[in-house]
Scaffold this motif. Structure first.
Motif, PDB file in Angstrom:
ATOM      1  N   ILE A   1       0.855  -1.193   0.000  1.00  0.00           N
ATOM      2  CA  ILE A   1       0.000   0.000   0.000  1.00  0.00           C
ATOM      3  C   ILE A   1       0.884   1.234   0.000  1.00  0.00           C
ATOM      4  O   ILE A   1       1.824   1.335   0.778  1.00  0.00           O
ATOM      5  CB  ILE A   1      -0.920   0.010   1.239  1.00  0.00           C
ATOM      6  N   ASP A   2       0.572   2.156  -0.874  1.00  0.00           N
ATOM      7  CA  ASP A   2       1.256   3.447  -0.913  1.00  0.00           C
ATOM      8  C   ASP A   2       0.636   4.310   0.185  1.00  0.00           C
ATOM      9  O   ASP A   2      -0.501   4.779   0.062  1.00  0.00           O
ATOM     10  CB  ASP A   2       1.076   4.077  -2.295  1.00  0.00           C
ATOM     11  N   ILE A   3       1.379   4.507   1.264  1.00  0.00           N
ATOM     12  CA  ILE A   3       0.862   5.221   2.437  1.00  0.00           C
ATOM     13  C   ILE A   3       0.450   6.649   2.089  1.00  0.00           C
ATOM     14  O   ILE A   3      -0.561   7.153   2.583  1.00  0.00           O
ATOM     15  CB  ILE A   3       1.907   5.212   3.579  1.00  0.00           C
ATOM     16  N   THR A   4       1.192   7.308   1.233  1.00  0.00           N
ATOM     17  CA  THR A   4       0.844   8.681   0.857  1.00  0.00           C
ATOM     18  C   THR A   4      -0.517   8.717   0.178  1.00  0.00           C
ATOM     19  O   THR A   4      -1.369   9.548   0.517  1.00  0.00           O
ATOM     20  CB  THR A   4       1.918   9.282  -0.071  1.00  0.00           C
ATOM     21  N   ARG A   5      -0.745   7.820  -0.757  1.00  0.00           N
ATOM     22  CA  ARG A   5      -2.032   7.784  -1.453  1.00  0.00           C
ATOM     23  C   ARG A   5      -3.163   7.405  -0.502  1.00  0.00           C
ATOM     24  O   ARG A   5      -4.254   7.965  -0.571  1.00  0.00           O
ATOM     25  CB  ARG A   5      -1.982   6.834  -2.641  1.00  0.00           C
ATOM     26  N   ALA A   6      -2.912   6.460   0.371  1.00  0.00           N
ATOM     27  CA  ALA A   6      -3.933   6.068   1.352  1.00  0.00           C
ATOM     28  C   ALA A   6      -4.278   7.235   2.266  1.00  0.00           C
ATOM     29  O   ALA A   6      -5.451   7.494   2.554  1.00  0.00           O
ATOM     30  CB  ALA A   6      -3.453   4.868   2.172  1.00  0.00           C
ATOM     31  N   ASN A   7      -3.269   7.957   2.717  1.00  0.00           N
ATOM     32  CA  ASN A   7      -3.512   9.111   3.579  1.00  0.00           C
ATOM     33  C   ASN A   7      -4.273  10.215   2.852  1.00  0.00           C
ATOM     34  O   ASN A   7      -5.127  10.889   3.445  1.00  0.00           O
ATOM     35  CB  ASN A   7      -2.204   9.654   4.147  1.00  0.00           C
ATOM     36  N   LEU A   8      -3.957  10.433   1.579  1.00  0.00           N
ATOM     37  CA  LEU A   8      -4.698  11.427   0.796  1.00  0.00           C
ATOM     38  C   LEU A   8      -6.164  11.025   0.656  1.00  0.00           C
ATOM     39  O   LEU A   8      -7.063  11.862   0.765  1.00  0.00           O
ATOM     40  CB  LEU A   8      -4.061  11.615  -0.581  1.00  0.00           C
ATOM     41  N   GLY A   9      -6.420   9.748   0.413  1.00  0.00           N
ATOM     42  CA  GLY A   9      -7.797   9.264   0.331  1.00  0.00           C
ATOM     43  C   GLY A   9      -8.536   9.453   1.647  1.00  0.00           C
ATOM     44  O   GLY A   9      -9.686   9.914   1.666  1.00  0.00           O
ATOM     45  N   ASN A  10      -7.874   9.138   2.739  1.00  0.00           N
ATOM     46  CA  ASN A  10      -8.491   9.319   4.060  1.00  0.00           C
ATOM     47  C   ASN A  10      -8.750  10.794   4.351  1.00  0.00           C
ATOM     48  O   ASN A  10      -9.772  11.151   4.939  1.00  0.00           O
ATOM     49  CB  ASN A  10      -7.617   8.709   5.153  1.00  0.00           C
ATOM     50  N   ALA A  11      -7.830  11.661   3.951  1.00  0.00           N
ATOM     51  CA  ALA A  11      -8.001  13.096   4.184  1.00  0.00           C
ATOM     52  C   ALA A  11      -9.181  13.643   3.384  1.00  0.00           C
ATOM     53  O   ALA A  11      -9.984  14.430   3.900  1.00  0.00           O
ATOM     54  CB  ALA A  11      -6.717  13.847   3.822  1.00  0.00           C
ATOM     55  N   LEU A  12      -9.307  13.227   2.120  1.00  0.00           N
ATOM     56  CA  LEU A  12     -10.437  13.679   1.304  1.00  0.00           C
ATOM     57  C   LEU A  12     -11.749  13.201   1.920  1.00  0.00           C
ATOM     58  O   LEU A  12     -12.693  13.984   2.081  1.00  0.00           O
ATOM     59  CB  LEU A  12     -10.322  13.159  -0.124  1.00  0.00           C
ATOM     60  N   GLU A  13     -11.810  11.930   2.253  1.00  0.00           N
ATOM     61  CA  GLU A  13     -13.014  11.366   2.865  1.00  0.00           C
ATOM     62  C   GLU A  13     -13.381  12.135   4.126  1.00  0.00           C
ATOM     63  O   GLU A  13     -14.529  12.536   4.311  1.00  0.00           O
ATOM     64  CB  GLU A  13     -12.758   9.902   3.194  1.00  0.00           C
ATOM     65  N   SER A  14     -12.412  12.357   4.987  1.00  0.00           N
ATOM     66  CA  SER A  14     -12.658  13.064   6.245  1.00  0.00           C
ATOM     67  C   SER A  14     -13.165  14.484   6.009  1.00  0.00           C
ATOM     68  O   SER A  14     -14.100  14.939   6.676  1.00  0.00           O
ATOM     69  CB  SER A  14     -11.381  13.097   7.093  1.00  0.00           C
ATOM     70  N   ALA A  15     -12.565  15.182   5.052  1.00  0.00           N
ATOM     71  CA  ALA A  15     -12.984  16.560   4.765  1.00  0.00           C
ATOM     72  C   ALA A  15     -14.424  16.606   4.261  1.00  0.00           C
ATOM     73  O   ALA A  15     -15.218  17.452   4.699  1.00  0.00           O
ATOM     74  CB  ALA A  15     -12.039  17.199   3.748  1.00  0.00           C
ATOM     75  N   ILE A  16     -14.774  15.709   3.351  1.00  0.00           N
ATOM     76  CA  ILE A  16     -16.131  15.703   2.804  1.00  0.00           C
ATOM     77  C   ILE A  16     -17.134  15.313   3.876  1.00  0.00           C
ATOM     78  O   ILE A  16     -18.166  15.976   4.053  1.00  0.00           O
ATOM     79  CB  ILE A  16     -16.219  14.762   1.584  1.00  0.00           C
ATOM     80  N   VAL A  17     -16.854  14.252   4.616  1.00  0.00           N
ATOM     81  CA  VAL A  17     -17.776  13.795   5.655  1.00  0.00           C
ATOM     82  C   VAL A  17     -17.954  14.869   6.726  1.00  0.00           C
ATOM     83  O   VAL A  17     -19.080  15.192   7.120  1.00  0.00           O
ATOM     84  CB  VAL A  17     -17.289  12.463   6.267  1.00  0.00           C
ATOM     85  N   THR A  18     -16.855  15.438   7.197  1.00  0.00           N
ATOM     86  CA  THR A  18     -16.932  16.479   8.228  1.00  0.00           C
ATOM     87  C   THR A  18     -17.756  17.668   7.737  1.00  0.00           C
ATOM     88  O   THR A  18     -18.605  18.193   8.463  1.00  0.00           O
ATOM     89  CB  THR A  18     -15.522  16.932   8.647  1.00  0.00           C
ATOM     90  N   GLY A  19     -17.529  18.081   6.496  1.00  0.00           N
ATOM     91  CA  GLY A  19     -18.268  19.203   5.937  1.00  0.00           C
ATOM     92  C   GLY A  19     -19.753  18.923   5.816  1.00  0.00           C
ATOM     93  O   GLY A  19     -20.587  19.774   6.161  1.00  0.00           O
TER      94      GLY A  19
END
Length: 150
Positions: A1-19
């Protein structure tokens, strides 16, 4: 797993859900971890629908994905293409675990169509969404297939 890509996916998900939860807490909620038959899953979001009724008629599970696939792949193969199979399997599993039949899949294509043309609105990050509905038999078949593969 590419940790950078996984973290970017998690960050996008978190931003959208939180918003979404902050903008309309009566409609959107984080379901937290689900368990079914000893299997665990964490859907991104539940959309309870615009009516905000407590009986949750019409509620749906929402999954948010980030991909480096090109929009061209989507246009050539469709959303039912092999490239998106894993997203649908996951969404259907979460629906099954929650006793739902409706889901929404959002995919953010990080590089759009990879053309890097400032005049092309699809040359940069693009997010698209699809609503789907399954019957209980389809969801049960997906669940059994998933368990057999793992």
């Amino acid at each position: 797993i590419d940790i950078t890509r996984a973290n970017l996916g998690n960050a996008l998900e978190s931003a959208i859900v939180t918003g979404l939860v902050a903008s309309d807490p009566g409609r959107y909620m984080r379901p937290g971890e689900l368990e079914h038959e000893g299997w665990y899953g964490t859907p991104d979001l539940w959309d309870l629908g615009p009516s905000h009724k407590k009986n949750h008629l019409g509620w749906r599970t929402v999954e948010i994905k980030l991909t480096w696939y090109s929009l061209n792949r989507l246009y050539n193969e469709g959303i039912e293409g092999e490239w998106a199979w894993k997203y649908w399997v996951q969404l259907q599993a979460y629906c099954y675990m929650a006793g739902q039949t409706k889901g929404t899949l959002f995919i953010c294509f990080v590089n759009g169509n990879y053309k890097y043309d400032k005049n092309d609105p699809e040359s940069g990050p693009t997010i698209l969404g699809w609503d789907a509905e399954w019957d209980l038999e389809e969801l049960a078949q997906n669940w059994e297939m998933l368990k057999a593969r793992c």
